[in-house]
Design an enzyme around this catalytic site. Structure first.
Site, mmCIF file in Angstrom:
data_model
loop_
_atom_site.group_PDB
_atom_site.id
_atom_site.type_symbol
_atom_site.label_atom_id
_atom_site.label_comp_id
_atom_site.label_asym_id
_atom_site.label_seq_id
_atom_site.Cartn_x
_atom_site.Cartn_y
_atom_site.Cartn_z
ATOM 1 N N SER A 110 20.974 -3.013 -10.346
ATOM 2 C CA SER A 110 22.064 -2.700 -11.260
ATOM 3 C C SER A 110 22.094 -3.727 -12.399
ATOM 4 C CB SER A 110 23.383 -2.636 -10.479
ATOM 5 O OG SER A 110 24.380 -1.996 -11.233
ATOM 6 N N ASP A 250 22.693 8.835 -8.808
ATOM 7 C CA ASP A 250 22.965 7.479 -9.275
ATOM 8 C C ASP A 250 23.890 7.457 -10.489
ATOM 9 O OD1 ASP A 250 22.666 4.708 -9.731
ATOM 10 O OD2 ASP A 250 20.517 4.784 -9.334
ATOM 11 N N HIS A 277 23.445 4.958 -5.967
ATOM 12 C CA HIS A 277 23.188 3.674 -6.620
ATOM 13 C C HIS A 277 22.568 2.623 -5.695
ATOM 14 C CE1 HIS A 277 23.748 1.228 -10.179
ATOM 15 N NE2 HIS A 277 24.516 0.341 -9.570
#
Length: 309
Positions: A110, A250, A277
């Protein structure tokens, strides 16, 4: 549950401390894997599954970025302190302090993947490869896609997000329920939520300084200092092999990762069909196979490079 660390501690950074955890032996001869967590403002905990890659001798280094977890907390510091440059310098310092700056692989998830890409664009001499996991190449694209994902939520959640988001009433119970519904679709679809993921969420709630300053109240309402940050122009400077990972559901949608595929010279993309995610906990078997293969390839590349040097 996870392998015990062989070493943990802190290193000095600008009068503060950066906490780290090493699993395995740095003298093993295998290139260490350094893990950069997301947020900004999360902690290493939710990525502890990656310690399992130390079972074959490869050392794995986790750390908590400044302001989070075991590192120094600075709740009175404002936006002028919490910058991308700060975290890039902290990563450089950690690599140097641990003695791995001349030979390492980097896994960023991320925000950590964005940080990793910015780091790689500086062309550090010791970086051998980069994994960009569930990361957008541009926060403008991220915000655009989050608006689309919100529009696809069931009507009660969609309306709550719009209504209370517009007024800034982020603590309203309807808004909170809608946030958790969004996260259940697009952040982590594992049920029950893995304990290590819960640990990071609790840490984030206990001190949201970095997250609220740089991001905002939640993943899809980005009003912090990162709201317009983009990596796209710097991506052609990345010289190392890059593995991009994302999930079908995601928050980092295919549109947000496409610039990596368009502009990084040596790049591969793995899409996880059953994940959002966090494929490392949503599809762990496939994730392990994909990452193990990539790590093996980087080790073979390193041996070939040494033989021709």
């Amino acid at each position: 549950m996870f392998p015990a660390p062989s070493r943990k501690g802190t290193v000095p950074f600008r009068g503060h401390r950066t906490w780290y955890r090493i699993t395995g032996d740095l003298s093993s001869g295998l290139t260490p894997l350094v893990v950069a967590h997301g947020g900004p403002g999360s902690t290493h905990d939710y990525l502890l599954r990656l310690t399992e890659f130390a079972a074959d001798g490869r050392p794995v280094i986790h750390y908590d970025q400044l302001g989070n977890g075991g590192s120094t907390h600075l709740p009175d510091h404002g936006a002028d302190f919490w910058t991308v440059g700060l975290f890039l310098d902290e990563l450089d310092n950690l690599l140097s302090q641990l003695g791995v700056a001349d030979d390492y692989l980097l896994f960023g998830q991320s925000w950590g993947g964005m940080l990793g890409a910015a780091h790689a664009a500086r062309r550090p001499a010791g970086l051998r490869g980069l994994v960009i996991a569930n990361s957008p190449a541009s926060m403008v694209l991220w915000r655009q896609e989050c608006e689309r994902l919100k529009d696809e939520m069931p009507a009660p959640h969609r309306e709550a997000l719009r209504r209370h988001g517009a007024t800034g009433d982020f603590d309203h119970p309807e808004y909170t329920r809608a946030v958790y519904a969004f996260y259940g679709r697009h952040m982590c679809r594992a049920d029950p939520l893995p304990r290590e993921v819960g640990a990071t969420l609790l840490e984030l709630q206990s001190d949201p300084t970095v997250y609220s300053t740089m991001n905002g109240p939640n993943d899809f309402h980005v009003i912090g200092t990162l709201r317009d940050w983009s990596l796209i122009e710097s991506l052609p400077r990345i010289e190392v092999p890059v593995l991009v990972i994302s999930g079908r559901y995601d928050e980092a949608t295919p549109l947000t990762v496409q610039p990596f595929l368009d502009h990084v010279p040596d790049v591969r993309w793995e899409l996880f069909e059953e994940s959002s995610h966090m494929p490392h906990v949503e599809e762990p078997a496939r994730f392990d196979a994909v990452l193990a293969r990539w790590l093996d390839e980087r080790q073979r590349d390193g041996r070939r490079g040494a033989a021709t040097a």
